[in-house]
Design an enzyme around this catalytic site. Structure first.
Site, PDB file in Angstrom:
ATOM      1  N   HIS A  76     -12.133   5.357   1.834  1.00  0.00           N
ATOM      2  CA  HIS A  76     -12.292   6.637   2.534  1.00  0.00           C
ATOM      3  C   HIS A  76     -12.096   7.805   1.563  1.00  0.00           C
ATOM      4  O   HIS A  76     -11.432   7.652   0.533  1.00  0.00           O
ATOM      5  CB  HIS A  76     -11.263   6.743   3.661  1.00  0.00           C
ATOM      6  CG  HIS A  76      -9.891   6.331   3.233  1.00  0.00           C
ATOM      7  ND1 HIS A  76      -8.955   7.218   2.764  1.00  0.00           N
ATOM      8  CD2 HIS A  76      -9.318   5.091   3.132  1.00  0.00           C
ATOM      9  CE1 HIS A  76      -7.849   6.573   2.447  1.00  0.00           C
ATOM     10  NE2 HIS A  76      -8.049   5.283   2.625  1.00  0.00           N
ATOM     11  N   ASP A 109       0.869  -1.185   0.000  1.00  0.00           N
ATOM     12  CA  ASP A 109       0.000   0.000   0.000  1.00  0.00           C
ATOM     13  C   ASP A 109       0.904   1.233   0.000  1.00  0.00           C
ATOM     14  O   ASP A 109       1.583   1.523   0.968  1.00  0.00           O
ATOM     15  CB  ASP A 109      -0.877  -0.031   1.262  1.00  0.00           C
ATOM     16  CG  ASP A 109      -2.087   0.887   1.143  1.00  0.00           C
ATOM     17  OD1 ASP A 109      -3.059   0.689   1.891  1.00  0.00           O
ATOM     18  OD2 ASP A 109      -2.049   1.809   0.301  1.00  0.00           O
ATOM     19  N   HIS A 147      -7.628  10.499   5.523  1.00  0.00           N
ATOM     20  CA  HIS A 147      -8.973   9.978   5.777  1.00  0.00           C
ATOM     21  C   HIS A 147      -9.817  11.177   6.209  1.00  0.00           C
ATOM     22  O   HIS A 147      -9.757  11.577   7.366  1.00  0.00           O
ATOM     23  CB  HIS A 147      -8.883   8.930   6.881  1.00  0.00           C
ATOM     24  CG  HIS A 147     -10.109   8.089   7.011  1.00  0.00           C
ATOM     25  ND1 HIS A 147     -11.388   8.601   6.955  1.00  0.00           N
ATOM     26  CD2 HIS A 147     -10.276   6.758   7.187  1.00  0.00           C
ATOM     27  CE1 HIS A 147     -12.267   7.634   7.105  1.00  0.00           C
ATOM     28  NE2 HIS A 147     -11.622   6.502   7.244  1.00  0.00           N
ATOM     29  N   GLU A 201     -10.975   0.867  -1.641  1.00  0.00           N
ATOM     30  CA  GLU A 201     -10.149  -0.309  -1.340  1.00  0.00           C
ATOM     31  C   GLU A 201     -11.047  -1.389  -0.750  1.00  0.00           C
ATOM     32  O   GLU A 201     -11.984  -1.107  -0.022  1.00  0.00           O
ATOM     33  CB  GLU A 201      -9.027   0.027  -0.361  1.00  0.00           C
ATOM     34  CG  GLU A 201      -9.469   0.634   0.959  1.00  0.00           C
ATOM     35  CD  GLU A 201      -8.286   1.157   1.760  1.00  0.00           C
ATOM     36  OE1 GLU A 201      -7.307   0.423   1.923  1.00  0.00           O
ATOM     37  OE2 GLU A 201      -8.348   2.307   2.222  1.00  0.00           O
ATOM     38  N   GLU A 226      -6.553  -1.478  -4.283  1.00  0.00           N
ATOM     39  CA  GLU A 226      -7.063  -0.128  -3.996  1.00  0.00           C
ATOM     40  C   GLU A 226      -6.704   0.830  -5.120  1.00  0.00           C
ATOM     41  O   GLU A 226      -5.590   0.779  -5.647  1.00  0.00           O
ATOM     42  CB  GLU A 226      -6.422   0.374  -2.692  1.00  0.00           C
ATOM     43  CG  GLU A 226      -6.755   1.798  -2.300  1.00  0.00           C
ATOM     44  CD  GLU A 226      -6.097   2.202  -0.980  1.00  0.00           C
ATOM     45  OE1 GLU A 226      -5.015   1.678  -0.675  1.00  0.00           O
ATOM     46  OE2 GLU A 226      -6.706   3.002  -0.269  1.00  0.00           O
ATOM     47  N   ASP A 258      -3.508   7.176  -3.154  1.00  0.00           N
ATOM     48  CA  ASP A 258      -3.499   6.019  -2.250  1.00  0.00           C
ATOM     49  C   ASP A 258      -3.934   4.804  -3.062  1.00  0.00           C
ATOM     50  O   ASP A 258      -5.102   4.684  -3.434  1.00  0.00           O
ATOM     51  CB  ASP A 258      -4.483   6.295  -1.092  1.00  0.00           C
ATOM     52  CG  ASP A 258      -4.521   5.166  -0.085  1.00  0.00           C
ATOM     53  OD1 ASP A 258      -5.274   5.288   0.903  1.00  0.00           O
ATOM     54  OD2 ASP A 258      -3.814   4.157  -0.280  1.00  0.00           O
TER      55      ASP A 258
HETATM   56  C1  LIG Z   1      -1.442   6.403   9.919  1.00  0.00           C
HETATM   57  O1  LIG Z   1      -1.300   5.867   8.646  1.00  0.00           O
HETATM   58  C2  LIG Z   1      -2.387   5.678   7.870  1.00  0.00           C
HETATM   59  C3  LIG Z   1      -2.174   5.305   6.548  1.00  0.00           C
HETATM   60  C4  LIG Z   1      -3.252   5.128   5.691  1.00  0.00           C
HETATM   61  C5  LIG Z   1      -4.544   5.320   6.144  1.00  0.00           C
HETATM   62  C6  LIG Z   1      -5.691   5.153   5.185  1.00  0.00           C
HETATM   63  N1  LIG Z   1      -6.652   4.266   5.817  1.00  0.00           N
HETATM   64  N2  LIG Z   1      -7.670   4.726   6.574  1.00  0.00           N
HETATM   65  N3  LIG Z   1      -8.330   3.693   7.066  1.00  0.00           N
HETATM   66  C7  LIG Z   1      -7.695   2.571   6.634  1.00  0.00           C
HETATM   67  C8  LIG Z   1      -6.675   2.934   5.825  1.00  0.00           C
HETATM   68  C9  LIG Z   1      -5.814   1.940   5.103  1.00  0.00           C
HETATM   69  C10 LIG Z   1      -4.380   1.952   5.602  1.00  0.00           C
HETATM   70  O2  LIG Z   1      -5.811   2.338   3.729  1.00  0.00           O
HETATM   71  C11 LIG Z   1      -6.382   0.532   5.207  1.00  0.00           C
HETATM   72  C12 LIG Z   1      -7.418   0.191   6.068  1.00  0.00           C
HETATM   73  C13 LIG Z   1      -8.032   1.181   7.007  1.00  0.00           C
HETATM   74  O3  LIG Z   1      -9.437   1.060   6.932  1.00  0.00           O
HETATM   75  C14 LIG Z   1     -10.185   1.154   8.094  1.00  0.00           C
HETATM   76  O4  LIG Z   1     -11.380   1.192   7.993  1.00  0.00           O
HETATM   77  N4  LIG Z   1      -9.506   1.221   9.287  1.00  0.00           N
HETATM   78  C15 LIG Z   1     -10.130   1.315  10.580  1.00  0.00           C
HETATM   79  C16 LIG Z   1     -11.135   2.428  10.741  1.00  0.00           C
HETATM   80  C17 LIG Z   1     -10.517  -0.019  11.205  1.00  0.00           C
HETATM   81  C18 LIG Z   1      -4.778   5.659   7.488  1.00  0.00           C
HETATM   82  C19 LIG Z   1      -3.685   5.850   8.354  1.00  0.00           C
HETATM   83 CO   LIG Z   2      -4.090   2.591   0.917  1.00  0.00          CO
END
Ligand SMILES: COc1ccc(Cn2nnc3c2[C@](C)(O)CC[C@@H]3OC(=O)NC(C)C)cc1
Ligand SMILES: [Co+2]
Length: 368
Positions: free
Chosen positions: A221, A141, A229, A254, A349, A152
């Site tokens: 997101h 990723d 996000h 994704e 994604e 992303d």
């Molecule tokens: C702190 O570094 C990051 C890097 C990327 C993201 C972007 N992201 N925001 N949420 C998510 C992501 C990822 C890394 O894409 C993949 C899954 C994740 O989905 C999700 O629902 N997560 C929880 C709410 C359970 C966020 C932070």
């Molecule tokens: Co990603």
């Protein structure tokens, strides 16, 4: 005579696109005839031209993303340290953006290298001795940002074709999410369409048959400038969320498939962090915590980062102060997200741009 910007080993992407016009992604019609009573096609195109700089930033980031992920696919092999895999990807992004984590352009968020039952938010910390293994199902990723516009996009890398039906299930589910997305589309409907495709697949492994499930608490997101996000989550199962996608928004679409329970929990040593928004009047008790916030703000702003990037920025003995910032709610920690041990998870994604008239899958490549 124009000073050459060719520092050693740096190939600025701008040299390939001197007029600063970058290749467009894959254009798709919207699934719903967008209620055109609002604006004529001419007005839509005029509106779109007002955001051309923003679209060019995404297209530049996407072109870098395609080149970097091709290098990752060609060079990451079993026997390699996870640290070597991360460096290979990150040095490639740095080579094309000519900077090092400035807020101008560069790495958009920590390079995800989560394997097997770990679905997301794993990247090696500096003491990590983990090795890439022949049987690994690795979710690569990668984030690239240009002026805070974050591309992303992720794919799953394997070294054995026994996982192919899991990868096909997730790739087709993500393509379905991309196809269903659009202006005025309800988030729930995307989740329902994704789930139907994902769960129509199964994988045969070591004589056992596994139905493929969506990981129901992972989502896509929307993406804001410097904010990975920015508030809307795109479900990968039907969840009743009637919120609509809106014109001009950017989404990371994704999906995650698994042979496990279809639900992740945070577990293990944390590597991923990001400054929370509106933190300026949270009181901090120690000078070291105050100094660390200053360093995080100037190096990353609200972009996500990991411990290795903090060390690269010159911080050491930061862990105590970092944990104080997490406890105070100034910094959010994102521990690895895991399904049950022994399960296999996969991810694909893309980042999509909701132009007034058409949808652009900006991170589309000839690989996925
Ligand atoms: C702190 O570094 C990051 C890097 C990327 C993201 C972007 N992201 N925001 N949420 C998510 C992501 C990822 C890394 O894409 C993949 C899954 C994740 O989905 C999700 O629902 N997560 C929880 C709410 C359970 C966020 C932070
Ligand atoms: Co990603």
């Amino acid at each position: 005579k124009k000073k050459s910007n060719k520092k050693k080993g740096i190939v600025y992407i701008n040299n390939s696109y001197p007029d600063n016009v970058f290749p467009e992604g894959e254009w798709m019609e919207y699934p719903l005839e967008v209620n055109s009573y609002r604006t004529t096609d001419e007005e839509k195109r005029y509106l779109d031209r007002q955001q051309n700089n923003r679209w060019q930033d995404f297209r530049k980031g996407a072109e870098i993303h395609r080149r970097v992920r091709a290098k990752a696919r060609q060079n990451i092999r079993p026997g390699m340290l996870m640290l070597e895999a991360a460096d290979l990807i990150e040095n490639s992004v740095r080579k094309y953006t000519g900077n090092d984590h400035t807020l101008k352009q560069g790495i958009g968020f920590p390079t995800g290298l989560s394997v097997n039952h770990i679905a997301a938010h794993y990247t090696p910390n500096s003491t990590d001795k983990q090795i890439v293994k022949q049987d690994d199902v690795m979710k690569i990723d990668i984030g690239v940002h240009v002026n805070g516009r974050i591309v992303d996009s992720a794919f799953t890398l394997t070294f054995d074709d026994k996982y192919d039906s899991l990868l096909t299930a997730v790739r087709e589910a993500t393509y379905t999410g991309v196809k269903e997305a659009g202006i005025d589309v309800r988030l729930n409907d995307i989740g329902a369409a994704v789930q139907e495709v994902m769960e129509s697949y199964e994988m045969e492994l070591n004589g056992k048959t596994y139905p493929i499930k969506c990981i129901r608490n992972l989502n896509g997101h929307n993406i804001g400038d410097y904010v990975i996000h920015s508030g809307k989550t795109v479900p990968i199962v039907a969840n009743g969320d009637m919120t609509k996608m809106e014109e001009g928004e950017t989404f990371a679409i994704e999906t995650f498939g698994t042979t496990g329970n279809g639900y992740v929990i945070g577990q293990g040593e944390c590597s991923h962090y990001a400054l929370n928004q509106d933190i300026d009047n949270i009181p901090l008790s120690t000078q070291s915590a105050k100094n660390l916030v200053k360093s995080i703000k100037s190096n990353f702003g609200t972009l996500p980062w990991c411990r290795r990037y903090l060390e690269r920025a010159g911080e050491s003995n930061y862990l105590l102060a970092l944990n104080q910032l997490v406890r105070a709610g100034v910094v959010e920690d994102y521990p690895p997200l895991v399904d049950v041990a022994g399960s296999y998870t996969a991810q694909f994604e893309h980042t999509i741009l909701l132009h007034p008239h058409m949808k652009e899958v900006v991170s589309k490549g000839d690989d996925f």
